[in-house]
Design a protein around this motif. Sequence first.
Motif, short mmCIF file in Angstrom:
data_model
loop_
_atom_site.label_atom_id
_atom_site.label_comp_id
_atom_site.label_asym_id
_atom_site.label_seq_id
_atom_site.Cartn_x
_atom_site.Cartn_y
_atom_site.Cartn_z
N SER A 151 0.62 -0.90 -0.10
CA SER A 151 0.21 0.07 0.05
C SER A 151 0.96 1.02 -0.14
O SER A 151 -0.14 2.39 -0.60
CB SER A 151 -1.07 0.18 1.29
N GLN A 152 2.40 1.24 0.92
CA GLN A 152 2.33 2.33 0.41
C GLN A 152 3.40 2.40 -0.80
O GLN A 152 3.52 3.75 -1.49
CB GLN A 152 4.28 2.44 1.37
N GLU A 153 3.71 1.58 -1.48
CA GLU A 153 4.02 2.05 -3.16
C GLU A 153 2.77 2.42 -4.00
O GLU A 153 2.46 3.31 -4.26
CB GLU A 153 3.57 -0.23 -3.71
N ASN A 154 1.76 2.07 -3.32
CA ASN A 154 0.35 2.60 -3.95
C ASN A 154 0.26 3.84 -3.50
O ASN A 154 -0.08 5.03 -4.26
CB ASN A 154 -1.37 1.92 -3.75
N ASN A 155 0.05 4.48 -2.05
CA ASN A 155 1.06 5.51 -2.18
C ASN A 155 1.39 6.34 -2.55
O ASN A 155 0.94 7.43 -2.99
CB ASN A 155 0.67 5.88 -0.26
N LYS A 156 2.88 6.08 -3.17
CA LYS A 156 3.16 7.54 -4.17
C LYS A 156 2.57 6.60 -5.44
O LYS A 156 2.95 7.98 -6.04
CB LYS A 156 4.57 5.82 -4.68
N PHE A 157 1.88 6.14 -6.11
CA PHE A 157 1.49 6.37 -7.35
C PHE A 157 0.45 7.36 -7.09
O PHE A 157 0.47 8.23 -8.03
CB PHE A 157 0.67 4.83 -7.80
N ALA A 158 -0.06 7.29 -5.86
CA ALA A 158 -1.11 8.45 -5.56
C ALA A 158 -1.19 10.01 -6.14
O ALA A 158 -1.41 10.24 -6.48
CB ALA A 158 -2.18 7.50 -4.81
N ALA A 159 0.10 9.64 -5.03
CA ALA A 159 0.63 11.13 -5.59
C ALA A 159 1.64 11.41 -6.51
O ALA A 159 0.73 12.91 -6.43
CB ALA A 159 1.94 11.08 -4.19
N LEU A 160 1.38 10.66 -7.12
CA LEU A 160 2.12 11.30 -8.43
C LEU A 160 1.20 11.56 -9.22
O LEU A 160 0.98 12.44 -9.66
CB LEU A 160 2.64 9.23 -9.06
N ARG A 161 -0.20 10.48 -9.01
CA ARG A 161 -1.44 11.29 -9.80
C ARG A 161 -1.72 12.29 -9.44
O ARG A 161 -2.12 12.93 -10.47
CB ARG A 161 -1.97 9.64 -9.52
N ASP A 162 -1.94 13.04 -8.42
CA ASP A 162 -2.44 13.91 -7.84
C ASP A 162 -1.63 15.25 -8.50
O ASP A 162 -1.92 16.39 -9.35
CB ASP A 162 -2.83 14.10 -6.01
N LEU A 163 -0.37 15.27 -8.17
CA LEU A 163 0.60 15.54 -9.04
C LEU A 163 0.55 15.92 -10.73
O LEU A 163 0.02 16.88 -11.03
CB LEU A 163 2.20 15.04 -8.74
N ILE A 164 0.37 15.16 -11.01
CA ILE A 164 0.01 15.44 -13.14
C ILE A 164 -1.58 15.72 -12.83
O ILE A 164 -1.94 16.91 -13.86
CB ILE A 164 -0.46 13.47 -13.13
N LYS A 165 -2.53 15.90 -12.02
CA LYS A 165 -3.86 16.53 -12.10
C LYS A 165 -3.87 17.85 -11.82
O LYS A 165 -4.35 18.62 -13.30
CB LYS A 165 -4.49 15.91 -10.67
N GLU A 166 -2.36 18.16 -11.40
CA GLU A 166 -2.55 19.52 -11.33
C GLU A 166 -1.91 20.03 -12.23
O GLU A 166 -1.95 21.19 -12.97
CB GLU A 166 -1.41 19.70 -9.56
#
Length: 166
Positions: A151-166
């Motif tokens: 899930s820590q891996e997933n969180n990294k992806f989520a953070a990346l996804r949020d960055l792309i959205k912005e």
Amino acid sequence: MKIDITDIIERDGTAKKFEMDVDSHKTGGGMTLVGFLGDIHLKGDICNNEGILTVTAEITGQLDAKCYRCLKQIVKPFTIEMEEIFEPANSSENLDNYEYSGRILDISQAVIDSIYLNIPDRVLCVPDCKGLCPNCGCNLNEKECKCKEESQENNKFAALRDLIKE
Ligand SMILES: [Zn+2]
Ligand SMILES: [Zn+2]
């Protein structure tokens, strides 16, 4: 939860003791994770002070509950100290006080109120219960799974996804 107060009501300054067991089902419900096991025990006294009754009681029983983190079944004893004022019906100006009329004092509502004000609506099996893994459902108090790393891996992806959205 009715008590005959004939013997104290006519004499100012008198008191009487009482003790009783109450079927815990009579205290009502409404809580999903916390219930009661067996009877609830009441022990206390009633003092008459010019018609104003002070009821002090110790309420004891056992909570029958599920830990809200890991859902383990637990039984926990509890003790609640209650002190309430009862005034003759229709004479009370204080809305915090209870009322009584006649020679029978019904303390049910006061007891139920005390219980529900003091009993936690969520309990833990141990103070630092680790709960269930949200992913695989295993009890983390009993074993460790690998989900956390993933899930820590997933969180990294989520953070990346949020960055792309912005
Ligand atoms: Zn637990
Ligand atoms: Zn897991």
